[in-house]
Design a protein around this motif. Structure first.
Motif, mmCIF file in Angstrom:
data_model
loop_
_atom_site.group_PDB
_atom_site.id
_atom_site.type_symbol
_atom_site.label_atom_id
_atom_site.label_comp_id
_atom_site.label_asym_id
_atom_site.label_seq_id
_atom_site.Cartn_x
_atom_site.Cartn_y
_atom_site.Cartn_z
ATOM 1 N N MET A 1 0.719 -1.351 -0.118
ATOM 2 C CA MET A 1 -0.443 0.191 0.041
ATOM 3 C C MET A 1 0.995 1.190 0.034
ATOM 4 S SD MET A 1 -2.558 0.604 2.769
ATOM 5 C CE MET A 1 -4.361 0.774 2.195
ATOM 6 N N ARG A 2 0.558 2.182 -0.937
ATOM 7 C CA ARG A 2 1.422 3.592 -0.822
ATOM 8 C C ARG A 2 0.983 4.161 0.619
ATOM 9 N NH1 ARG A 2 1.280 8.349 -4.971
ATOM 10 N NH2 ARG A 2 3.309 8.267 -5.410
ATOM 11 N N ALA B 1 10.068 9.532 -10.102
ATOM 12 C CA ALA B 1 9.422 8.084 -9.755
ATOM 13 C C ALA B 1 10.612 7.042 -9.942
ATOM 14 C CB ALA B 1 8.394 7.593 -9.711
ATOM 15 N N PRO B 2 10.891 5.816 -9.298
ATOM 16 C CA PRO B 2 10.487 5.756 -7.979
ATOM 17 C C PRO B 2 10.808 6.712 -6.959
ATOM 18 C CG PRO B 2 12.198 4.462 -8.988
ATOM 19 C CD PRO B 2 11.655 4.704 -9.919
ATOM 20 N N GLU B 3 10.299 6.795 -5.323
ATOM 21 C CA GLU B 3 11.339 7.595 -4.913
ATOM 22 C C GLU B 3 11.837 7.407 -3.817
ATOM 23 O OE1 GLU B 3 9.452 8.039 -0.961
ATOM 24 O OE2 GLU B 3 9.473 10.235 -1.225
ATOM 25 N N PHE C 1 15.083 4.478 -17.410
ATOM 26 C CA PHE C 1 14.427 3.909 -15.940
ATOM 27 C C PHE C 1 13.154 2.613 -16.410
ATOM 28 C CE2 PHE C 1 11.651 3.043 -12.549
ATOM 29 C CZ PHE C 1 13.338 2.492 -11.842
ATOM 30 N N PHE D 1 12.841 -2.274 -15.801
ATOM 31 C CA PHE D 1 12.084 -2.536 -14.657
ATOM 32 C C PHE D 1 10.928 -2.463 -14.575
ATOM 33 C CE2 PHE D 1 16.293 -0.138 -12.753
ATOM 34 C CZ PHE D 1 16.218 -1.087 -11.718
ATOM 35 N N VAL D 2 10.260 -1.424 -15.718
ATOM 36 C CA VAL D 2 9.066 -1.750 -15.372
ATOM 37 C C VAL D 2 7.738 -2.700 -16.822
ATOM 38 C CG1 VAL D 2 6.628 0.114 -16.318
ATOM 39 C CG2 VAL D 2 8.643 0.269 -14.385
ATOM 40 N N PRO D 3 6.927 -3.050 -15.899
ATOM 41 C CA PRO D 3 6.870 -4.266 -16.966
ATOM 42 C C PRO D 3 6.549 -3.906 -19.031
ATOM 43 C CG PRO D 3 6.262 -5.032 -15.002
ATOM 44 C CD PRO D 3 7.158 -3.568 -15.007
ATOM 45 N N THR E 1 2.126 -3.427 -19.366
ATOM 46 C CA THR E 1 1.415 -1.956 -18.938
ATOM 47 C C THR E 1 1.738 -0.895 -19.610
ATOM 48 O OG1 THR E 1 3.258 -0.946 -17.167
ATOM 49 C CG2 THR E 1 2.468 -2.100 -16.660
ATOM 50 N N ALA F 1 -0.603 -4.756 3.860
ATOM 51 C CA ALA F 1 -0.230 -4.547 2.971
ATOM 52 C C ALA F 1 0.740 -4.213 2.607
ATOM 53 C CB ALA F 1 0.099 -2.613 3.914
ATOM 54 N N ALA F 2 0.219 -4.780 0.992
ATOM 55 C CA ALA F 2 2.139 -5.250 0.089
ATOM 56 C C ALA F 2 1.745 -4.467 -1.542
ATOM 57 C CB ALA F 2 2.346 -6.466 0.256
ATOM 58 N N ASP F 3 3.097 -3.796 -1.926
ATOM 59 C CA ASP F 3 2.416 -3.235 -3.647
ATOM 60 C C ASP F 3 3.177 -4.494 -4.587
ATOM 61 O OD1 ASP F 3 1.463 -0.879 -3.196
ATOM 62 O OD2 ASP F 3 2.796 -0.245 -2.221
ATOM 63 N N ALA G 1 -3.834 -5.108 0.424
ATOM 64 C CA ALA G 1 -4.036 -3.632 0.585
ATOM 65 C C ALA G 1 -3.253 -2.506 -0.155
ATOM 66 C CB ALA G 1 -4.166 -2.809 1.860
ATOM 67 N N GLY G 2 -3.351 -1.678 -1.006
ATOM 68 C CA GLY G 2 -2.635 -1.073 -2.024
ATOM 69 C C GLY G 2 -2.193 -2.590 -3.322
ATOM 70 N N GLY G 3 -1.730 -3.237 -3.258
ATOM 71 C CA GLY G 3 -1.695 -4.434 -4.131
ATOM 72 C C GLY G 3 -1.523 -3.749 -5.664
ATOM 73 N N ALA H 1 7.455 3.356 -6.357
ATOM 74 C CA ALA H 1 8.469 3.348 -5.280
ATOM 75 C C ALA H 1 8.709 2.227 -6.304
ATOM 76 C CB ALA H 1 8.164 2.598 -3.987
ATOM 77 N N PHE H 2 10.258 0.965 -5.902
ATOM 78 C CA PHE H 2 10.766 0.068 -6.579
ATOM 79 C C PHE H 2 10.273 -1.248 -5.866
ATOM 80 C CE2 PHE H 2 14.620 2.362 -6.904
ATOM 81 C CZ PHE H 2 15.387 1.891 -8.536
ATOM 82 N N LEU I 1 7.284 -0.440 -9.140
ATOM 83 C CA LEU I 1 7.124 -0.365 -10.291
ATOM 84 C C LEU I 1 6.925 -1.354 -11.817
ATOM 85 C CD1 LEU I 1 10.992 -1.550 -9.812
ATOM 86 C CD2 LEU I 1 10.131 0.138 -10.996
ATOM 87 N N GLY I 2 5.852 -2.513 -11.596
ATOM 88 C CA GLY I 2 4.279 -2.593 -11.902
ATOM 89 C C GLY I 2 3.239 -1.636 -12.215
ATOM 90 N N SER I 3 3.241 -0.982 -11.216
ATOM 91 C CA SER I 3 1.472 0.211 -11.360
ATOM 92 C C SER I 3 0.972 -0.167 -12.521
ATOM 93 C CB SER I 3 2.114 1.397 -10.435
ATOM 94 O OG SER I 3 2.275 0.764 -8.986
#
Lengths: 493, 428
Positions: A1-2, A144-146, A479, A483-485, A488, B241-243, B265-267, B295-296, B299-301
């Motif tokens: 969760m953020r 990003a990423p922070e 970047f 790293f980013v699939p 997406t 909570a885990a992303d 949560a988050g996911g 965040a690292f 990355l797959g958001s």
């Protein structure tokens, strides 16, 4: 969760700060007036080039991407310059808007199209707006990423750092840039954070892929000076030598402006007579002197009405103008004062409550400001909000309606286009759809104020840089590779 | 620890609610009714009596004396649920001494902490949420490894106790941040979590030894162990909570290993493990606008995360988690726009409505009480003047436990005051 901590840290140190960007302008000289044009205004090297402030030491290398003459037909067009055109047509060529009309059969369209043989896009049922302008972004400086390694938005070592320039912190590979573009943002002002009373210079960028920040810089745009009121400078410096109070903040502004005025006088005199050695250069005072000369625009992070009034008096005392207050959650309380002073207000639709100075946020802020005659505009200060400024405007428009202040969609479009362009002094060039202006254009799948609407295509200077239907061509920053699939598609699909 | 179902009706009878009209018999007629638990009903009637839903359908007899509300041309839904808030736990985010979210512990374990002990039922953030059609929330503690227990709340006036629907509804934990857990790496984090779970199991069957001082050395104190029993017995879910996909997978595995009911949560990267989540029946609380690799661990958001999860058969409840817009407090009301954005990015309208009503109710074990329009449920009902997910629509009438709330929030009052300048108080 953020984690909320991330959000909080951004609010404290990075985001909830205001600044303003401006373009490279001749620094030391009152532009073309008092200063010898050969040394300053034109930024040429010459005798004294090493001691004279350089007008444009980090010049833009941006050139528009390849484009084709394009005619979009059948769309509802919000021009930000008049009533909507239903079933309208827009023709662009070589980066500029050539013609715009209520019908593809209008002679100004057909005549020009006969010459240009444009690609034709049938946009029946779709909508067109000018490219969105975000006057308050920290993309690139808080990427990003922070990570601490890339957290470059606040030079939080001194409450007065007008000497720093945001462009020297911008990381062009920030994966937030392509997401902004996919949200229809074509121009954004990158500001330093709000830790400092004087945060530094801003920079105005085209939202385009580039290897360097110079490759993104909006040619000819003015620089801005980021200033910050209130809680943030107090909090950051309260235990580090001050300021620790709001009165300390104001004393801090005034002390700098006194120095800046003296500096300006010395340099203006030397520029006029070239007698003796030039005065010593001071990067921070150079920026402030340019504000006093009217060449750099002040973008002032300020929440509370009473503090904005204090800042207006400081500006009067030293003879400069605040171009726009940013965040301005209480701007609605002094809408009459802002209107009288001709100061813009860049605000959120519905952020508030996250700190004491944000407590009195109301959702009708934009509508109330507009109604009072203030140049009001939406801003993001946030990489999520920036992607959806149309939705932010939709919320603010609905809030105005709820408060008994109906806002037309035509006027609401201005909140995200021509008004922020005005705050950057770029409203002659971008922000509305009129012949001769830059072809920064967003094609929407439907009404931009519906929650279900997407951007479909985005053009900057006539070049189509985003096309939702073509994920393979979506801008992926360096970047993101690996790293980013890839599937997406930059998160914007 | 036993989960408590609070007898709300009796408690409510004694309440003084300035903004709320007393519960009575009310019939909402003529609207397009979305029960969520069943198919849409055109020109349906929703009958509310004594705070409960008495009947829903097209052939509902409206008792004489009932108040009738004509909802012709309007949309009637269950009250919306936002399961990712800090409502009532925080008044002002920064430095105003109003934060009740974060426990302070030497070891990151605060299982005994009940967040509702710090719940402010008079929060000025509640009316704006309710004005936006939100009638129930879960207010979550945060921080450490185990942040404590959270309750499922109805947004009714009165005391914190009145607001409770289920308490505890969930135990809040995280496996996404070593720093928050004050450990050096994930291995240590998981070891601490496992040890706590195993110690809880041991403690549950060795209480008398514990009391006699003959128990083995345990990693937590009595109160935390007691609080964790219902979690290790699978009666109270563990919200994790885990992303990051690997962290989510670790949480699924932990749940299987110990028979826990896990909620993610988050996911942010949950779409990558959608099949595993579906197979393990692990639900996800996630936002529909979170598409930044912030965040690292994220990355797959991607924007269509929740739609992909739903397609894979995962139960999804929407929360706001896209950014700095105060989605957990000031903008709890914006949950309906999360639903709209979810639809914009591939979720069906039915699923999006479910994700802000019945899904969170099911996930937190309160579906008998809220989340759908069913006979016997709490009468949490909203009449919308248009598509609830659209910006221009309004929650025209909001009922919580059968009482209509006509809020005039602090923000509304400020707007009124400054609508014309000079403000009202300066005028002659």
């Amino acid at each position: 969760m953020r984690p909320a901590a991330f959000v909080l840290s951004m609010l404290l140190l990075g985001c909830a700060s205001a600044g303003s960007p401006q373009a490279p302008v001749p620094p030391a000289a009152p532009a073309q007036t008092a200063a010898p044009a050969d040394t300053v205004a034109a930024g040429k090297a010459g005798p004294g080039a090493l001691s004279l402030p350089n007008a444009d030491p980090f010049p833009s290398t941006y050139t528009p991407f390849p484009s084709r003459a394009t005619l979009i037909t059948g769309a509802t067009i919000f021009t930000a310059a008049g009533p909507r055109l239903r079933g309208g047509a827009l023709l662009m060529n070589e980066g500029k808007i050539v013609a715009i009309a209520a019908s593809a059969n209008a002679p100004e369209i057909t005549n020009a199209a006969a010459q240009l043989h444009p690609v034709v896009i049938d946009a029946t049922g779709k909508f067109i707006t000018p490219g969105i302008v975000d006057v308050h972004s920290h993309r690139g400086v808080y990427p990003a990423p922070e990570t601490a390694a890339n957290s470059d938005g606040n030079e939080a070592t001194n409450p007065a750092t007008p000497n720093v320039w945001a462009e020297h912190s911008v990381w062009p590979q920030d994966p937030q840039f392509p997401r902004d573009l996919a949200g229809g943002v074509t121009t954004e002002q990158i500001l330093p954070g709000s830790a400092n009373l004087f945060g530094g210079r801003s920079v105005v960028l085209k939202v385009v892929p580039a290897r360097t920040v110079q490759g993104m810089k909006f040619p000819g745009a003015r620089y801005g000076l980021k200033m910050a009121c209130g809680e943030n400078p107090k909090r950051v410096y309260g235990s580090k030598g001050g300021p620790s109070t709001r009165m300390g903040n104001v004393a801090g502004y005034r002390a700098q402006w006194i120095k800046a005025e003296e500096y300006r006088r010395k340099w203006d005199k030397w520029n006029a007579d070239h007698k003796g050695d030039p005065p010593a250069r001071d990067l921070g005072l150079e920026t402030l002197a340019e504000v006093l000369r009217g060449n750099i625009l002040v973008h002032n992070h300020c929440y509370r009405a009473d503090e904005m009034a204090n800042m207006i008096d400081v500006a009067h005392e030293f003879g400069f103008k605040v171009k726009a207050f940013h965040h301005g959650v209480e701007a609605y309380k002094i809408a009459d004062l802002l209107a009288k002073e001709g100061i813009g207000a860049a605000v959120w639709a519905d952020w508030g409550g996250f700190k004491m100075e944000a407590l009195d946020a109301v959702r009708a802020n934009l509508a109330l400001l507009s109604h009072a005659g203030v140049r009001a505009m939406i801003h993001s200060d946030d990489p999520s909000g920036s992607q959806r400024l149309n939705q932010e405007v939709a919320k603010a428009m609905a809030a105005g309606h709820d408060a008994g202040i109906p806002v037309s969609e035509e006027d609401a479009v201005k909140w995200m286009t021509i008004n922020p362009a005005w705050a950057l002094d770029l409203d002659k060039q971008i922000g509305s759809l009129e012949p001769g202006k830059d072809a920064d254009i967003v094609l929407w799948s439907g009404d931009p104020f519906s929650v279900y609407t997407h951007t479909e295509k985005v053009w900057i200077d006539g070049a189509m840089l985003y096309d939702r239907s073509d994920p393979a061509e979506h801008w992926r920053t360096d970047f993101e590779l690996g790293f980013v699939p890839a599937d997406t598609t930059g998160g914007n699909q | 620890m036993n989960t408590t179902r609070i007898p709300v009706v009796a408690a409510l009878a004694t309440l003084a609610c300035a903004a709320a009209l007393p519960a009575q018999t009310i019939a909402i007629t003529g609207g397009t009714v979305y029960p969520v638990s069943g198919p849409v009903i055109e020109r349906g009637t929703v009958l509310m009596r004594d705070g409960k839903i008495a009947a829903v359908g097209t052939n509902v007899a409206v008792p004489a004396g009932a108040e009738r509300i004509d909802a012709t041309g309007k949309i009637v839904t269950p009250g919306f649920v936002n399961a990712g808030t800090q409502l009532g736990l925080v008044e002002v985010g920064f430095g105003a001494g109003t934060r009740e979210t974060n426990p302070r512990t030497p070891d990151g374990i605060a299982a005994a902490a009940r967040s509702w002990d710090g719940l402010n039922p008079r929060s000025v953030m509640i009316p704006p949420a309710r004005e936006g059609g939100v009638t129930s929330v879960v207010s979550l503690p945060a921080g450490g490894l185990i942040a404590g227990q959270a309750a499922f709340l109805d947004l009714v006036d009165g005391t914190a106790t009145n607001m409770l629907v289920r308490a505890p509804a969930v135990m809040v934990a995280q496996v996404g941040s070593d720093d928050d857990a004050d450990v050096g790496n994930r291995g240590q984090l998981m070891a601490r979590l496992r040890t706590f779970i195993e110690d809880t199991r041991y403690y549950a069957s060795h209480r008398s030894e514990f009391d006699r001082g003959q128990a083995r050395t345990l990693s937590a104190g009595r109160a935390d162990l007691e609080a964790m029993i219902s979690v290790v017995q699978g009666r109270v879910p563990l919200l994790v909570a885990a992303d990051k996909s690997s962290d989510i997978r670790a949480a699924i595995t932990l749940g299987k290993e110990y028979g826990l009911k896990v909620i993610i949560a988050g996911g942010a990267e949950a779409w990558m493990v959608a099949r595993e989540l579906a197979a393990a029946k692990v639900p996800v609380l996630a936002g529909a606008m979170m598409n930044i690799p912030y965040a690292f661990t994220a990355l797959g958001s991607r924007q269509d995360n929740v739609a992909l999860l739903r397609k894979a058969g995962v139960e999804v409840a929407l929360i706001g988690n896209a950014g700095g817009g105060d989605e957990e407090l000031f903008n709890v009301r914006n949950i309906r726009f999360e639903a709209g954005n979810a639809v914009g990015y591939g979720m069906s309208r039915d699923d999006a409505l479910r994700a802000v009503t019945l899904a969170p109710a099911l996930i937190f074990g309160v579906a008998d009480h809220v989340g759908s329009l069913r006979t016997g449920s709490e009468a949490n009902v909203v009449i919308w003047d248009g598509d609830p997910f659209e910006f221009a629509s309004h929650a025209e009438a909001v009922f919580v436990r059968g009482k209509r709330y006509q809020d005039h929030s602090r923000q509304d009052q400020l707007t009124d005051r400054y609508k014309t300048l000079p403000p009202a108080y300066q005028k002659p």
